[in-house]
Design a protein around this motif. Structure first.
Motif, PDB file in Angstrom:
ATOM      1  N   UNK A  32       0.830  -1.203   0.000  1.00 24.46           N
ATOM      2  CA  UNK A  32       0.000   0.000   0.000  1.00 24.46           C
ATOM      3  C   UNK A  32       0.864   1.253   0.000  1.00 24.46           C
ATOM      4  N   UNK A  33       1.987   1.224   0.701  1.00 24.71           N
ATOM      5  CA  UNK A  33       2.861   2.398   0.748  1.00 24.71           C
ATOM      6  C   UNK A  33       3.379   2.739  -0.638  1.00 24.71           C
ATOM      7  N   UNK A  34       3.765   1.703  -1.413  1.00 27.49           N
ATOM      8  CA  UNK A  34       4.208   1.965  -2.788  1.00 27.49           C
ATOM      9  C   UNK A  34       3.055   2.517  -3.637  1.00 27.49           C
ATOM     10  N   UNK A  35       1.867   1.948  -3.455  1.00 28.59           N
ATOM     11  CA  UNK A  35       0.715   2.451  -4.198  1.00 28.59           C
ATOM     12  C   UNK A  35       0.401   3.895  -3.849  1.00 28.59           C
ATOM     13  N   UNK A  36       0.510   4.222  -2.529  1.00 31.36           N
ATOM     14  CA  UNK A  36       0.286   5.601  -2.109  1.00 31.36           C
ATOM     15  C   UNK A  36       1.345   6.526  -2.711  1.00 31.36           C
ATOM     16  N   UNK A  37       2.592   6.051  -2.812  1.00 29.27           N
ATOM     17  CA  UNK A  37       3.646   6.869  -3.414  1.00 29.27           C
ATOM     18  C   UNK A  37       3.367   7.168  -4.879  1.00 29.27           C
ATOM     19  N   UNK A  38       2.888   6.156  -5.624  1.00 29.72           N
ATOM     20  CA  UNK A  38       2.543   6.384  -7.031  1.00 29.72           C
ATOM     21  C   UNK A  38       1.399   7.390  -7.142  1.00 29.72           C
ATOM     22  N   UNK A  39       0.398   7.247  -6.269  1.00 24.56           N
ATOM     23  CA  UNK A  39      -0.727   8.181  -6.292  1.00 24.56           C
ATOM     24  C   UNK A  39      -0.269   9.604  -5.990  1.00 24.56           C
ATOM     25  N   UNK A  40       0.602   9.753  -4.977  1.00 21.35           N
ATOM     26  CA  UNK A  40       1.108  11.086  -4.645  1.00 21.35           C
ATOM     27  C   UNK A  40       1.874  11.690  -5.826  1.00 21.35           C
ATOM     28  N   UNK A  41       2.639  10.863  -6.503  1.00 23.43           N
ATOM     29  CA  UNK A  41       3.409  11.359  -7.638  1.00 23.43           C
ATOM     30  C   UNK A  41       2.489  11.843  -8.746  1.00 23.43           C
ATOM     31  N   UNK A  42       1.424  11.089  -8.988  1.00 24.25           N
ATOM     32  CA  UNK A  42       0.476  11.511 -10.015  1.00 24.25           C
ATOM     33  C   UNK A  42      -0.253  12.779  -9.609  1.00 24.25           C
ATOM     34  N   UNK A  43      -0.557  12.930  -8.315  1.00 23.43           N
ATOM     35  CA  UNK A  43      -1.222  14.141  -7.844  1.00 23.43           C
ATOM     36  C   UNK A  43      -0.313  15.351  -7.997  1.00 23.43           C
ATOM     37  N   UNK A  44       0.960  15.199  -7.728  1.00 26.61           N
ATOM     38  CA  UNK A  44       1.899  16.308  -7.908  1.00 26.61           C
ATOM     39  C   UNK A  44       2.061  16.657  -9.385  1.00 26.61           C
ATOM     40  N   UNK A  45       2.062  15.630 -10.209  1.00 20.75           N
ATOM     41  CA  UNK A  45       2.260  15.857 -11.636  1.00 20.75           C
ATOM     42  C   UNK A  45       1.063  16.572 -12.267  1.00 20.75           C
ATOM     43  N   UNK A  46      -0.131  16.305 -11.762  1.00 20.95           N
ATOM     44  CA  UNK A  46      -1.346  16.868 -12.348  1.00 20.95           C
ATOM     45  C   UNK A  46      -1.839  18.080 -11.582  1.00 20.95           C
ATOM     46  N   UNK A  47      -1.042  18.592 -10.642  1.00 25.31           N
ATOM     47  CA  UNK A  47      -1.482  19.751  -9.864  1.00 25.31           C
ATOM     48  C   UNK A  47      -1.709  20.933 -10.795  1.00 25.31           C
ATOM     49  N   UNK A  48      -2.918  21.482 -10.747  1.00 21.18           N
ATOM     50  CA  UNK A  48      -3.270  22.620 -11.587  1.00 21.18           C
ATOM     51  C   UNK A  48      -3.613  22.245 -13.012  1.00 21.18           C
ATOM     52  N   UNK A  49      -3.566  20.953 -13.346  1.00 16.88           N
ATOM     53  CA  UNK A  49      -3.896  20.540 -14.696  1.00 16.88           C
ATOM     54  C   UNK A  49      -5.317  20.058 -14.809  1.00 16.88           C
ATOM     55  N   UNK A  50      -5.680  19.662 -16.039  1.00 16.19           N
ATOM     56  CA  UNK A  50      -7.036  19.196 -16.284  1.00 16.19           C
ATOM     57  C   UNK A  50      -7.168  17.690 -16.104  1.00 16.19           C
ATOM     58  N   UNK A  51      -6.064  16.945 -16.233  1.00 13.29           N
ATOM     59  CA  UNK A  51      -6.095  15.491 -16.138  1.00 13.29           C
ATOM     60  C   UNK A  51      -5.732  15.096 -14.722  1.00 13.29           C
ATOM     61  N   UNK A  52      -6.731  14.721 -13.919  1.00  8.99           N
ATOM     62  CA  UNK A  52      -6.528  14.395 -12.513  1.00  8.99           C
ATOM     63  C   UNK A  52      -6.475  12.885 -12.325  1.00  8.99           C
ATOM     64  N   UNK A  53      -5.909  12.425 -11.203  1.00  7.25           N
ATOM     65  CA  UNK A  53      -5.952  10.993 -10.914  1.00  7.25           C
ATOM     66  C   UNK A  53      -7.393  10.497 -10.875  1.00  7.25           C
ATOM     67  N   UNK A  54      -7.616   9.310 -11.392  1.00  6.28           N
ATOM     68  CA  UNK A  54      -8.979   8.807 -11.476  1.00  6.28           C
ATOM     69  C   UNK A  54      -9.421   8.233 -10.137  1.00  6.28           C
ATOM     70  N   UNK A  55     -10.718   7.992 -10.020  1.00 12.17           N
ATOM     71  CA  UNK A  55     -11.306   7.505  -8.776  1.00 12.17           C
ATOM     72  C   UNK A  55     -10.728   6.161  -8.358  1.00 12.17           C
ATOM     73  N   UNK A  56     -10.441   5.290  -9.334  1.00 13.24           N
ATOM     74  CA  UNK A  56      -9.972   3.954  -8.993  1.00 13.24           C
ATOM     75  C   UNK A  56      -8.666   3.979  -8.203  1.00 13.24           C
ATOM     76  N   UNK A  57      -7.782   4.945  -8.475  1.00 16.36           N
ATOM     77  CA  UNK A  57      -6.534   5.041  -7.712  1.00 16.36           C
ATOM     78  C   UNK A  57      -6.829   5.300  -6.236  1.00 16.36           C
ATOM     79  N   UNK A  58      -7.689   6.293  -5.963  1.00 14.85           N
ATOM     80  CA  UNK A  58      -8.019   6.618  -4.585  1.00 14.85           C
ATOM     81  C   UNK A  58      -8.690   5.436  -3.887  1.00 14.85           C
TER      82      UNK A  58
END
Length: 540
Positions: free
Chosen positions: A431-457
């Protein structure tokens, strides 16, 4: 203000005196008036305007002359207005010409016929003519119709300003009045010789109808042109076939192809590989690429002498893979290389994705390495196919390695591929690795239109609740809500199970009441009584 008005007309006098020599001679009274009132040279005029009062008087009298000239009416005066406007546009500096032109036009403005004549005389200056066209409309000096649209289209076509001409013709065929392309075609043919035009303008009219999504009108224009022994270019015919396939399917595209390129068609244009690729792609989208129609297209392609390209093979391979015939797709891939066509990234990705779906991950990895050896750069789709394949096979470590390599190369995966990776990591209790990937995607999409999808959360929250990390799960759920993703029954169920595992029945009871208020009651599970007491189990 008077001094400024006088100076304006002093400058205008030089332009009008030049155009006077090109105009028909005015009546004798007007000649006498001009001769006795104003000198023809700028120096003499300036010598009389030695004081502000005299300059203002000269300006006012000059304004009276121009107003009288524009109010007389008739064909001669119409010609005078056109000649003066053309002279101002041609001879005046860029910044000052529009002010002078307003003075020439006056409060009456221009008719569309006058604008068309002005544009026709500017046929060797297409950019200037287009600026005049837009300026006169924006300044509310002319309400354009086909009398001015047609000459403007001719001038743009003569100047090879294709994009501007298509845009103008699109506006013409989309107008509420004279909307029928038949009227536009008639106006173009009527003004064709006067503008010394080129057949390109008729080809651009067909393109304008296609881009305006008026495909029936486009075909009607093609038929009228064909009756006059004029045919659109091959690229325009391809655009029409492609648009018909996209709008109405492969059957409509085949019908248009038959009319444009059929045996009884007098069209001199010949189909090329792009024509057949459009038809094959339409069949593939309908799942019919392996049917009789596709075979007929391939035979017609061979009869016409069109050599298939890489896209042709890709479409056929995709059709085979969609039907589960991966071995046949591999044989077609080998045939492509045998006939001297180098596979591109799309061809490799098609076969890699099919192998991953078939569960043959090792062969997909081998093809991926061959891709690099052949000098074909891997794309984001290449990595996404492999990430999805490894995630489905339960190899989260390999999928995570591909994700990190992809990030190092600056390629960004689709949210669906990342969701599969996060789900695979959480299923493996990482889970920690999965949370790290999710955090990375959230940082990458900050202020953008393409957000992490519901399934990740959902995957990470479920994993955190399973491990008893309820506070982290609550914080992540709050971030999820901040992204505009409301909780669903699956997330609420994960929190219920997490609280019940920790023995916090009171919090679970409150959460259940809130879920029932919001109509988020989760579905029943066979083993849920392991975490609930008898009273709570009955409430479900």
């Amino acid at each position: 203000m008077r001094l400024f008005q006088a100076n304006l007309f002093l400058r205008l006098d030089g332009v009008l005196s030049k155009t006077a020599r090109a105009r028909p001679s005015p009546p004798p009274a007007a000649v006498a008036l001009k001769a006795t009132t104003f000198p023809t040279s700028r120096g003499a005029l300036c010598s009389k305007a030695s004081s502000p009062a005299m300059a203002a008087a000269l300006g006012a009298r000059k304004f009276a002359i121009i107003s009288r000239r524009l109010s007389v009416g008739g064909a001669a005066e119409d010609e005078a207005v056109v000649a003066e406007a053309v002279a101002v546009l041609s001879e005046q500096r860029r910044r000052s010409r529009w002010g002078f032109l307003k003075a020439v036009v006056g409060g009456k403005g221009l008719t569309s016929e006058q604008a068309g004549k002005i544009i026709t005389r500017l046929k060797n200056k297409p950019r200037l003519a287009l600026r005049f066209f837009h300026w006169s409309e924006a300044s509310s000096l002319c309400l354009h119709d086909l009398s001015s649209y047609a000459p403007m289209a001719h001038v743009l076509a003569r100047g090879r300003l294709r994009r501007a001409a298509v845009s103008l013709l699109r506006a013409a065929v989309s107008r509420e009045e004279d909307a029928a392309p038949d009227s536009v075609l008639a106006a173009l043919l009527e003004s064709y010789r006067a503008c010394d035009s080129t057949p390109l303008v008729l080809d651009l009219l067909v393109r304008a109808c296609v881009q305006a999504r008026q495909l029936d009108h486009a075909m009607r224009v093609v038929r009228q042109l064909r009756a006059r022994a004029v045919s659109p270019a091959g690229a325009t015919c391809n655009e029409l076939v492609r648009a018909s396939c996209g709008a109405s399917g492969a059957a409509a595209g085949l019908a248009v192809y038959g009319e444009l390129f059929g045996g009884d068609s007098p069209m001199p244009a010949s189909p090329d590989v792009q024509t057949f690729n459009s038809l094959l792609l339409a069949l593939h989208r309908e799942g019919r690429v392996q049917e009789e129609d596709a075979d007929r297209i391939l035979r017609e392609m061979e009869r016409r002498g069109c050599r298939p390209d890489c896209f042709t093979f890709c479409v056929r391979m995709a059709g085979l893979c969609a039907g589960g015939r991966v071995a046949a797709a591999e044989a077609l891939f080998a045939e492509m290389a045998a006939v001297g066509i180098k596979p591109d990234a799309a061809a490799y990705n098609t076969l890699i994705g099919s192998l991953c779906l078939a569960g043959e991950i090792a062969r997909a990895e081998e093809l991926f390495r061959r891709m690099a050896t052949a000098g074909v750069a891997a794309t984001a789709a290449s990595y996404e196919q492999l990430i999805a394949g490894h995630s489905a096979a339960g190899d989260a470590t390999a999928a995570l390695g591909l994700y990190e390599e992809m990030s190092r190369r600056g390629l960004r995966p689709e949210p669906s591929a990342v969701a599969r990776l996060v789900g695979a990591l959480c299923e493996k209790k990482r889970v920690t690795d999965g949370l790290g990937v999710l955090r990375k995607e959230m940082e990458r999409t900050a202020g953008g239109l393409l957000l992490p999808c519901r399934e990740m959360f959902v995957s990470v929250i479920e994993g955190l609740c399973d491990e008893g990390r309820m506070q982290e799960a609550l914080e992540l759920q709050a971030e999820m809500a901040a992204q505009g993703l409301a909780p669903d029954p699956q997330i609420c169920r994960a929190f219920l199970h997490g609280y019940l595992r920790q023995g916090d029945a009171a919090t679970a009871d409150k959460l259940f009441d809130e879920m029932r208020t919001r109509s988020l009651t989760p579905p029943q599970e066979p083993d849920q009584d392991r975490w609930m007491n008898d009273t709570q189990a009955q409430r479900f």
